[in-house]
Each structure stands twice: as structure tokens, then as C-alpha cells.
Design a protein around this motif. Structure first.
Motif, PDB file in Angstrom:
ATOM      1  N   ILE A 138       0.841  -1.201   0.000  1.00 49.60           N
ATOM      2  CA  ILE A 138       0.000   0.000   0.000  1.00 49.60           C
ATOM      3  C   ILE A 138       0.877   1.252   0.000  1.00 49.60           C
ATOM      4  O   ILE A 138       0.644   2.208  -0.761  1.00 49.60           O
ATOM      5  N   ASP A 139       1.941   1.229   0.816  1.00 51.25           N
ATOM      6  CA  ASP A 139       2.878   2.364   0.848  1.00 51.25           C
ATOM      7  C   ASP A 139       3.459   2.628  -0.540  1.00 51.25           C
ATOM      8  O   ASP A 139       3.704   3.773  -0.920  1.00 51.25           O
ATOM      9  N   ALA A 140       3.694   1.549  -1.285  1.00 55.85           N
ATOM     10  CA  ALA A 140       4.280   1.695  -2.620  1.00 55.85           C
ATOM     11  C   ALA A 140       3.221   1.980  -3.678  1.00 55.85           C
ATOM     12  O   ALA A 140       3.521   2.034  -4.873  1.00 55.85           O
ATOM     13  N   GLU A 141       1.974   2.122  -3.218  1.00 59.83           N
ATOM     14  CA  GLU A 141       0.828   2.436  -4.077  1.00 59.83           C
ATOM     15  C   GLU A 141       0.615   1.411  -5.188  1.00 59.83           C
ATOM     16  O   GLU A 141       0.184   1.738  -6.294  1.00 59.83           O
ATOM     17  N   MET A 142       0.946   0.166  -4.907  1.00 62.00           N
ATOM     18  CA  MET A 142       0.610  -0.891  -5.867  1.00 62.00           C
ATOM     19  C   MET A 142      -0.572  -1.725  -5.375  1.00 62.00           C
ATOM     20  O   MET A 142      -0.988  -2.686  -6.001  1.00 62.00           O
ATOM     21  N   TRP A 143      -1.104  -1.332  -4.244  1.00 58.15           N
ATOM     22  CA  TRP A 143      -2.179  -2.106  -3.597  1.00 58.15           C
ATOM     23  C   TRP A 143      -2.964  -1.130  -2.747  1.00 58.15           C
ATOM     24  O   TRP A 143      -2.435  -0.077  -2.377  1.00 58.15           O
ATOM     25  N   SER A 144      -4.247  -1.456  -2.460  1.00 59.07           N
ATOM     26  CA  SER A 144      -5.042  -0.523  -1.657  1.00 59.07           C
ATOM     27  C   SER A 144      -5.852  -1.279  -0.609  1.00 59.07           C
ATOM     28  O   SER A 144      -6.084  -2.480  -0.739  1.00 59.07           O
ATOM     29  N   GLN A 145      -6.287  -0.509   0.392  1.00 58.37           N
ATOM     30  CA  GLN A 145      -7.165  -1.083   1.431  1.00 58.37           C
ATOM     31  C   GLN A 145      -8.403  -1.691   0.796  1.00 58.37           C
ATOM     32  O   GLN A 145      -8.846  -2.774   1.184  1.00 58.37           O
ATOM     33  N   ASN A 146      -8.958  -0.986  -0.175  1.00 55.35           N
ATOM     34  CA  ASN A 146     -10.194  -1.477  -0.805  1.00 55.35           C
ATOM     35  C   ASN A 146      -9.978  -2.802  -1.513  1.00 55.35           C
ATOM     36  O   ASN A 146     -10.807  -3.709  -1.423  1.00 55.35           O
ATOM     37  N   GLN A 147      -8.843  -2.889  -2.202  1.00 53.60           N
ATOM     38  CA  GLN A 147      -8.560  -4.157  -2.879  1.00 53.60           C
ATOM     39  C   GLN A 147      -8.434  -5.288  -1.862  1.00 53.60           C
ATOM     40  O   GLN A 147      -8.875  -6.404  -2.108  1.00 53.60           O
ATOM     41  N   GLU A 148      -7.846  -4.945  -0.728  1.00 49.77           N
ATOM     42  CA  GLU A 148      -7.667  -5.997   0.268  1.00 49.77           C
ATOM     43  C   GLU A 148      -9.003  -6.426   0.864  1.00 49.77           C
ATOM     44  O   GLU A 148      -9.228  -7.620   1.117  1.00 49.77           O
ATOM     45  N   VAL A 149      -9.866  -5.451   1.091  1.00 49.07           N
ATOM     46  CA  VAL A 149     -11.200  -5.791   1.591  1.00 49.07           C
ATOM     47  C   VAL A 149     -11.924  -6.676   0.584  1.00 49.07           C
ATOM     48  O   VAL A 149     -12.534  -7.698   0.952  1.00 49.07           O
ATOM     49  N   ASP A 150     -11.821  -6.340  -0.692  1.00 46.88           N
ATOM     50  CA  ASP A 150     -12.471  -7.164  -1.722  1.00 46.88           C
ATOM     51  C   ASP A 150     -11.922  -8.586  -1.718  1.00 46.88           C
ATOM     52  O   ASP A 150     -12.670  -9.553  -1.824  1.00 46.88           O
TER      53      ASP A 150
END
Lengths: 327, 349
Positions: B298-310
Motif C-alpha cells: 500500500i505504501d508503494a501504491e501498488m495495492w489498496s485497502q479497498n482491494q484488500e477488503v475485496d
């Protein structure tokens, strides 16, 4: 048909040579294999003929070496692990009893560790308690293990080949007191271990004598002497202790109505009791003329001193006397 | 006890995001997903056990997911991989079929071991998983034997055994280190050092907390790695496995980790654990291998909280239906107990 004079030891050697020549997946692992004086003449020069990659002499690590054989069998090999003394093999009970014997069952029959565990009963010679044990009954108690005890020259070769070709883990137990037996061997015919049964080695009508391994040799010799006393003994060599098919023994006892079981292990909790139980539970109570008789080692470790040792082991004369007393 | 592991065994250290330098989403996301899948599957098992739906013990490895996932990045389905009593992750990292794991743990014939194994005896040879058993150190020599077979067969397959820090106290493990080295066997010893054998801390069992010392004693190359850093594990094990495949003999990798649950089932075992406390567990939770990777991504902006929730929701949903299906699957037939003892019975011959 070519016929070649063999003894029990060279018959085992012939089995190794046959297997190693014909089956590239066969290899042998155990202690002393590059200097195999521990094992009589049964493994001479295998390392020179087949190379030290396939004839693996090992560190003093019975457990790891036996486990490695079990693991290699799961990876498509047909390993034979050699324990020159059955006593030393007790460090390897886990890979034999917990792993190999259970593997097929635990995983729903999806894998079979077809390793052969050759171990030698090596009694006498004042070697005492830790170089002498005949523990076949222990292993015959364990479902999943096939337990084989050859007593003849031809079985020494043919049952080793059958054991190695069998898909299941097999304990092949031979006995140093059998090595001097001589016989001719015909060319190898591969036997299916599953179709092997106890074998009548002498027909008779007065008494059934049942035994395995070294005591089968004694029983055969005793039967000859009993003949001269007009006692006709039917002699049965068990050969395959587990899974045990007792039909041939049951039928013999029905006929002779006298029943003597001889075992090279201890008496209490021993294999002789299993044989008697398997037979009697299938016969009417009045089938026998006299109660069944067991001969086995006294319930004590093997002594070293030669005087005690001589008394401890069963002799042909002991068997003749015991059998004669039943008439 | 000598604390040779230093920060690696200190629960107050190594809490931050893992390093993902030179990594891309293509390699990181599968590892994140695999760890999440394993965790959720084990949490399902914990709940099933707690609710009495699972009859036998389950040894859960929640908190330890990075090890199997990191190592498995470098394994092939032709390798010979052996587990132990805590092996759900070892199998799911090779084959994410949690439905068959659930079925097995529930004793159903659709399970990995046809319902004959349960949680402690798992098998999936098609994916390289040759078996897990609960006898401590029971499979170590077997994996070595498979490695020796690979060498005799002149393949580049490797043998691998997952070994806990408790198992290292068994003699056969030392026999196996020695035999592997003397045989030059293509074998990787994976040490999952979670600092506990059942209830008992390593400080009460061994003079040093660093298992790698036995690699040194046997002249076996080794790496000592943070067991909650999946990226570091994948990288370190790749180097070792590449060497093993190229014929350089055995290697050992020691991964330091901690299990959040107790030795068996869903409890935390603080009451029966020796040198185990809620404080320690709380701190080790901060070294969560999943959160540390997720944060880095997430810090590297290749992943997001929303994607993880999904991703979480997607896994949750498919696990619920897998669990329901496994619950309704049939048990083994009554002849199974005798049928599987031997490869064939005499009646078939």
C-alpha cells in the motif's frame, strides 16, 4: 535347465544380483556394505559389481537410513535397507512401524512405500543379549507390514526377490544359522509375494510341526529322526508371518490331531501363541488328541556363557524328544 | 540459554513493513493472497473445532503463513515435500484447494487423504506434497530418502522437510543432517523456529535459540531469515534451492516466527504455556506477516485497502460455500478401514 549349487547365503546374494541387474530402481542402503563381512557371504562384492552409488554404505544411523529407504520408495525407487543385526534395527522402529506400515492407510491408499527391510537374526557365538534377538512376532503384529522368514535356500533367493518387487513394505528376516544349508537353485521365476502361503515341506500323518526361519530347519531335521521312530510328522514352514494365511496349518492339524509349534523367539506373547490361536479358533474343541504344545526360547535374554547358551537355544534333539513324548 | 537470534526472537522488533525493493505486484499479490487464504482457512478450522464440528485436534499455524508461502515460490510439483503435524500451510501454499482440506479435516472421502488422514495426515502428490504426519521429525529422513532418489534418478528435483524447533531435539534429525551431507543429497531442511515445542519455550529446552548452529556443525550451507517476511524468505530460499538443484548438496534455512494459537486447537495456551504470555502474543501479532507485506504494497501504491477488503470478502465467501459442501460430503465407506492397509489384498491377487 541349468542347476547351480548354492547355499542360503549365496542364494541371498543371487537375489541381490538378479534385482540389481534387472531393475535400475533397486538400490541397497545399510551399514557395512562396502565390507560386508557382517552378513556372511550374502552380499559379497555387490559394491564392486554395481557401484557405490547404488550400494550405499552409511554412517551409524539406523533410523535415518531406514527412513531414507522408506522415502526413496515413495519417490519411485525399490530400496533394500540392510540391518546386519536385528537388535541394531530397533533404532529404526519409527520409520518401520509408524511410517512405512501406516503410509498407505493414512493417505487413503494413494501411496505405498515398497521398501524392503532386510534384517538378520544372528544368534550364538557368546554374543549375548543384544546380538541375538528374534523379534519377528513384534513386526507380525503390525498391520501394513508384510513379514517374511525364508528357511530354505530357494526361499532365501525367491522371497527376497518377491519382497522387493512387492508394493508394500516388507520385513525380510533371515538367520545366520541357516547360511550353511546347501541346495540347487533353478533359474529365477519371479513370485508374487501375495500368493505365497505356509508350505508343507514334509507330508505326515501323526503330528503337525509348525515353525519359521531357523526352527524350520530344525523341524525338518527332527522329522527325519522321528521317521526312524515310526512317527510320521507333517512339517509346515510358515514363510509369510504377516498377513498370515493359516488354512494349510488348520487342514494339517485336522488330519494329524497333534500339534507342535516351534518358534525362534520367546515363548510369552510370541508367534507360537498366534499360530495356535489361529488354528484352534477354527476347529471343534475335540479336534486334538492332546493339547497343543509350544517350544520357544525361555523368557530371558540370551546369555553369553557357552554353557548357558547351549541350554537356551532349541536343538533338533529337543524337538525329537518333545515330539516323541506326545505319543 | 544464549539468545543468538537477537532481534529475530525479540517480539518487540521487526514490526515494520517488509522490504519490497525490486518486487512487482505480479509476484507480491500471489504471495499476499496465498497467506490470506491460509489464514482464513485456518481460522475456519479454529471455529469449526471450537463449535465441535471437527472431531479431532487441529494444529494451527496462524502467524506463520509467510514460511510455506515464501518457500513454495521456488518449488515445483515434481519436488518431494514432506510436512509434520502443523502442515495446513505447507499444503495450501502448493495447492490452494481449501475445500479438500476442509473435507479431510472433517473426515470426508473427498478430502486430500480420502478422509483417512484428518488434519494431521495430509497428502497431495500431484502438487509435490508427499505427506505430513504428526510423529515429531517422522518425515525428515523420508524427505532425505526422496532426495537421494532424485539424485539416483539424475533429476533436478529436491527433497524438502518442514521441521520445527522441537523436532530438532529428535536424534533422527541429526542423523539426517549428517547423512544428507555425506550423500550430497539435494535436500532443503526448512526450520520453522516458532520458539515453542508444544507448551515449552526453547529457552528451557536448548542452550541456544538458533537452530542454524546444527547446519554449521554439519558443514551445510544455511540462511537465517525473519520468518514473518515472505519476500525475504522467497529470496533466500531461491538462492539455496537454485544451488541444491545445480548439485551443490543439502542446505538449511531457519525462519524465526511465532504461532498465535496454542499448540493445538483455537486457544492461545497462555495458561498452559511455559514462558508464553498475552503480552508476547500481542507483540508478535504486530509482526504479522500479512499486514507487513500489505502495508509495504500500500505504501508503494501498488495495492489498496479497498482491494484488500475485496480480496478478503471474496475468500470469505468461497470458503463458506466450500465448508458447507465439505460438511455435506460423504464419509468413507465402511470397508475403508481394511481396504487401505496394503496396496492390494490377497483376495485381489
Amino acid at each position: 535347465m541349468t542347476v547351480k549349487k548354492h547355499n542360503y547365503g549365496t542364494a541371498i546374494l543371487a537375489a541381490f544380483e538378479y534385482l540389481l541387474e534387472k531393475y535400475p530402481e533397486v538400490f541397497v542402503i545399510g551399514q557395512g556394505l562396502w565390507s560386508p563381512w557382517y552378513v556372511g557371504n550374502s552380499m559379497t562384492d555387490l559394491d564392486k559389481k554395481f557401484g557405490i552409488k547404488r550400494i550405499i554404505d552409511t554412517p551409524v544411523s539406523e533410523s535415518a537410513c531406514t527412513g531414507a529407504a522408506v522415502g526413496a520408495s515413495l519417490a519411485g525407487m525399490k530400496p533394500i535397507v540392510v540391518h546386519p543385526r536385528m537388535d541394531f534395527m530397533l533404532y529404526a522402529i519409527d520409520p518401520i512401524v509408524n511410517q512405512a506400515a501406516k503410509w498407505s492407510h493414512m493417505f487413503g491408499g494413494q501411496a505405498h512405500p515398497g521398501a524392503t527391510i532386510r534384517c538378520i537374526i544372528n544368534r550364538g557365538g557368546e554374543q549375548g543379549a543384544q546380538h541375538s534377538q528374534a523379534l519377528h512376532a513384534w513386526f507380525a503384529h503390525v498391520p501394513g507390514l508384510r513379514v517374511v522368514m525364508p528357511s530354505t535356500v530357494s526361499d532365501a533367493r525367491d522371497l527376497l526377490i518377491a519382497s522387493v518387487l512387492c508394493k508394500d513394505p516388507v520385513m525380510y528376516i533371515d538367520d545366520r544359522w541357516l547360511y550353511e544349508q546347501e541346495d540347487d537353485l533353478s533359474p529365477v521365476v519371479e513370485l508374487d509375494l501375495l500368493s505365497q502361503r505356509p508350505m508343507i515341506t514334509q507330508d505326515g500323518s501323526d503330528i503337525t510341526i509348525v515353525s519359521s526361519g531357523h526352527t524350520s530347519l530344525l523341524a525338518r531335521e527332527a522329522a527325519k529322526q522321528l521317521d526312524s521312530k515310526n512317527i510320521s510328522a507333517e512339517v509346515i514352514d510358515i514363510r509369510i508371518l504377516n498377513p498370515l494365511d493359516a488354512d494349510v496349518i488348520i487342514n494339517s492339524v485336522k488330519k494329524t490331531r497333534r500339534f507342535l509349534v516351534i518358534d525362534s523367539g520367546w515363548l510369552s506373547g510370541g508367534f507360537s501363541a498366534e499360530i495356535i490361536a489361529k488354528v484352534l479358533e477354527k476347529l471343534p474343541v475335540d479336534s486334538l488328541l492332546i493339547p497343543p504344545v509350544r517350544m520357544a526360547l525361555p523368557d530371558a535374554p540370551a546369555p553369553t556363557s557357552r554353557v548357558l547358551e547351549k541350554d537356551y537355544y532349541i536343538s533338533t534333539n529337543d524337538i525329537v524328544k518333545r515330539a516323541t513324548d506326545l505319543f | 540459554m544464549k539468545n543468538d537470534l537477537k532481534d529475530l526472537s525479540n517480539p518487540e522488533k521487526c514490526h515494520g513493513a517488509v522490504s519490497i525493493a525490486n518486487q512487482d505486484i505480479g509476484s507480491l499479490k500471489p504471495m499476499l493472497k496465498s497467506m490470506l487464504l491460509i489464514r482464513k482457512a485456518e481460522q475456519h478450522l479454529a471455529l469449526g473445532r471450537k463449535n465441535g464440528l471437527i472431531g479431532g485436534p487441529v494444529h494451527l499455524g496462524v502467524g506463520q503463513e509467510a514460511i510455506a508461502v515464501g518457500i513454495s515460490q521456488n518449488l515445483k510439483s515434481t519436488d518431494y515435500i514432506f510436512g509434520a503435524h502443523r502442515s495446513h500451510s505447507h499444503l495450501l501454499a502448493l495447492n490452494p484447494d481449501f475445500y479438500r482440506l476442509f473435507a479431510e479435516v472433517l473426515g470426508k472421502e473427498t478430502g486430500f487423504s480420502k478422509g483417512m488422514g484428518g488434519s494431521m495426515h495430509l497428502y497431495d502428490q500431484q502438487n509435490g506434497f508427499y505427506g505430513s504426519v504428526p510423529i515429531v521429525a517422522g518425515t525428515v529422513a523420508l524427505a532425505l530418502g526422496a532426495a537421494i532418489a532424485a539424485k539416483l534418478q539424475e533429476t533436478d528435483h529436491i527433497g524438502l522437510a518442514y521441521i520445527g524447533d522441537g523436532a530438532v531435539e529428535e536424534g533422527v534429525v541429526h542423523e539426517s543432517f549428517n547423512l544428507a551431507k555425506i550423500q550430497d543429497a539435494p535436500m532443503l531442511f526448512v526450520i520453522e523456529n516458532n520458539l515453542f515445542a508444544s507448551h515449552m519455550n526453547i529457552s528451557l529446552r536448548q542452550p541456544s535459540d538458533m537452530i542454524s548452529r546444527f547446519a554449521v556443525a554439519n558443514d551445510i550451507p544455511y540462511k537465517l531469515v525473519d520468518g514473518n517476511d515472505v519476500v525475504a524468505i522467497a529470496k533466500a530460499s531461491k538462492e539455496l534451492i537454485d544451488d541444491i538443484r545445480s548439485g551443490k548438496g543439502p542446505a538449511l534455512i531457519e525462519l524465526v516466527t511465532y504461532r498465535w494459537y496454542g499448540h493445538v486447537d483455537w486457544r492461545d495456551d497462555v495458561d498452559v504455556g511455559v514462558e508464553r504470555s498475552l503480552d508476547d502474543i500481542e507483540n508478535w501479532r504486530k509482526r504479522d506477516p500479512i499486514k507487513r507485506l500489505s502495508k509495504a504494497m500500500i505504501d508503494a501504491e501498488m495495492w489498496s485497502q479497498n482491494q484488500e477488503v475485496d480480496l478478503n470478502n471474496e475468500l470469505e465467501e468461497s470458503m463458506k460455500s466450500a465448508w458447507d459442501k465439505a460438511m455435506s460430503d460423504p464419509y468413507p465407506s465402511s470397508d475403508a478401514t481394511l481396504k487401505y492397509v496394503y496396496a492390494e489384498s490377497k483376495n485381489d491377487s
